[in-house]
Design an enzyme around this catalytic site. Structure first.
Site, PDB file in Angstrom:
ATOM      1  N   ASP A  45       6.778  30.549  -7.814  1.00  0.00           N
ATOM      2  CA  ASP A  45       7.442  29.421  -8.457  1.00  0.00           C
ATOM      3  C   ASP A  45       8.926  29.409  -8.100  1.00  0.00           C
ATOM      4  OD1 ASP A  45       5.099  28.666  -9.723  1.00  0.00           O
ATOM      5  OD2 ASP A  45       5.523  29.863 -11.500  1.00  0.00           O
ATOM      6  N   TYR A  73       4.068  42.428 -10.682  1.00  0.00           N
ATOM      7  CA  TYR A  73       5.156  41.590 -11.181  1.00  0.00           C
ATOM      8  C   TYR A  73       5.875  42.289 -12.330  1.00  0.00           C
ATOM      9  CZ  TYR A  73       2.729  37.708  -8.840  1.00  0.00           C
ATOM     10  OH  TYR A  73       2.116  36.893  -7.912  1.00  0.00           O
ATOM     11  N   ASP A  87       6.864  28.973 -19.345  1.00  0.00           N
ATOM     12  CA  ASP A  87       7.979  29.858 -18.995  1.00  0.00           C
ATOM     13  C   ASP A  87       9.286  29.254 -19.467  1.00  0.00           C
ATOM     14  OD1 ASP A  87       8.704  27.915 -17.125  1.00  0.00           O
ATOM     15  OD2 ASP A  87       7.986  29.047 -15.401  1.00  0.00           O
ATOM     16  N   ARG A 180       2.517  33.735 -16.372  1.00  0.00           N
ATOM     17  CA  ARG A 180       2.970  32.958 -17.540  1.00  0.00           C
ATOM     18  C   ARG A 180       1.813  32.637 -18.478  1.00  0.00           C
ATOM     19  NH1 ARG A 180       3.932  27.289 -14.627  1.00  0.00           N
ATOM     20  NH2 ARG A 180       3.138  27.888 -12.589  1.00  0.00           N
TER      21      ARG A 180
END
Length: 302
Positions: A45, A73, A87, A180
């Site tokens: 993203d 992550y 998010d 997310r």
């Protein structure tokens, strides 16, 4: 490092900056390298940072193998509010009183989200439904029903911070996992709501953020290194000729094809010749054959 045209086959480990799309990175590299055969494995993203694997030249034929690698992550889960994007870039859609939240609750919820699970892709994502990407529909105010998708979360670590409503997380997961969505699910399981903040991809397979660099400082790694996560099978010259011609092989007569694959098939001189996959019975078949010396590319699909 000055890259010569004949060297432009391999993988670049880019540390993607915030506020750049993955496509922005590819566009910059195409201009920098003055070539079109540049692509990435695993979209990040715009607000996310970290490891973006970029294939150059013949390595673009290997991108699906790089996309298939597991990912790691880091980020933060902010409890007490939800957003439309799940998010911190989105609009707040709800607030929750969660003053009694404990680390034990959060860890228990994270455990329940570990292993083989199903996720519903968020509306703000690149998933296509009936030919249109979900984020395009979301911008138009349209929300549609999405089918859940199977993913695997191998590890979901959570640690409290000085703010009782913010937890640091580290997640090791399969491709296609939405962090997310994990953050949103974590909030719901804890009796309220939450959203993700500060997502950073720390690793894609064996490629870590410590090896990555900015677009201006990135180094080219060769084709064998690009598929270092896969078992390398060195074959004799007579079998190499068969591989170059895209032949199906009998693994009982070719040593090294252990496990379930895929396998990186190497020449005796250390060149990557092809990626092979399991076939019927004891056979293995080419998925991608790497052309050399002016040969036409040969790609074999399942």
């Amino acid at each position: 490092m000055v890259l010569q045209p004949k060297e432009l086959d391999g993988v670049l480990l880019v540390d993607k900056p915030r506020d750049h799309t993955s496509h922005d990175v590819i566009a910059r590299l195409r201009g920098k390298l003055k070539m079109k055969r540049v692509g990435h494995a695993g979209t990040l993203d715009p607000d996310a940072t970290g490891v973006l694997l970029v294939g150059v030249g013949r390595c673009t034929r290997l991108l699906r193998f790089l996309t298939d690698l597991g990912k790691t992550y880091s980020g933060q889960v902010v409890f007490g509010s939800t957003t439309d994007s799940l998010d911190s870039t989105g609009v707040v859609t709800g607030t929750y009183e969660m003053a009694g939240l404990t680390p034990e609750q959060v860890r228990a919820a994270a455990v329940s989200l570990t292993g083989a699970i199903e996720q519903i892709p968020p509306m703000v994502s690149a998933v296509k439904v009936d030919g249109r990407r979900l984020h395009e529909l979301a911008r138009e105010g349209v929300e549609i029903e999405r089918a859940p998708r199977p993913v695997t979360v191998y590890r979901f670590d959570v640690e409290p911070t000085s703010n009782p409503m913010v937890f640091n997380i580290e997640v090791h997961c399969s491709k296609g996992t939405y962090i997310r969505t994990l953050a949103d699910d974590l909030g719901r399981l804890c009796g309220g709501g939450a959203h993700l903040h500060g997502l950073r991809r720390m690793a894609g397979g064996a490629f870590t953020v410590a090896e990555a660099a900015s677009v201006d400082a990135v180094q080219l790694l060769d084709l064998p290194t690009a598929v270092r996560d896969y078992l390398h099978v060195a074959i004799p010259d007579d079998v190499a000729a068969m591989v170059r011609n895209g032949r199906v092989l009998d693994r009982t007569r070719c040593a090294g094809f252990d496990g379930d694959g895929p396998w990186a098939v190497m020449s005796s001189g250390g060149d990557l010749l092809a990626m092979y996959e399991a076939h019927r019975g004891n056979e293995v078949k080419p998925a991608v054959v790497i052309p050399y010396d002016g040969e036409a590319p040969s790609e074999h699909l399942r």
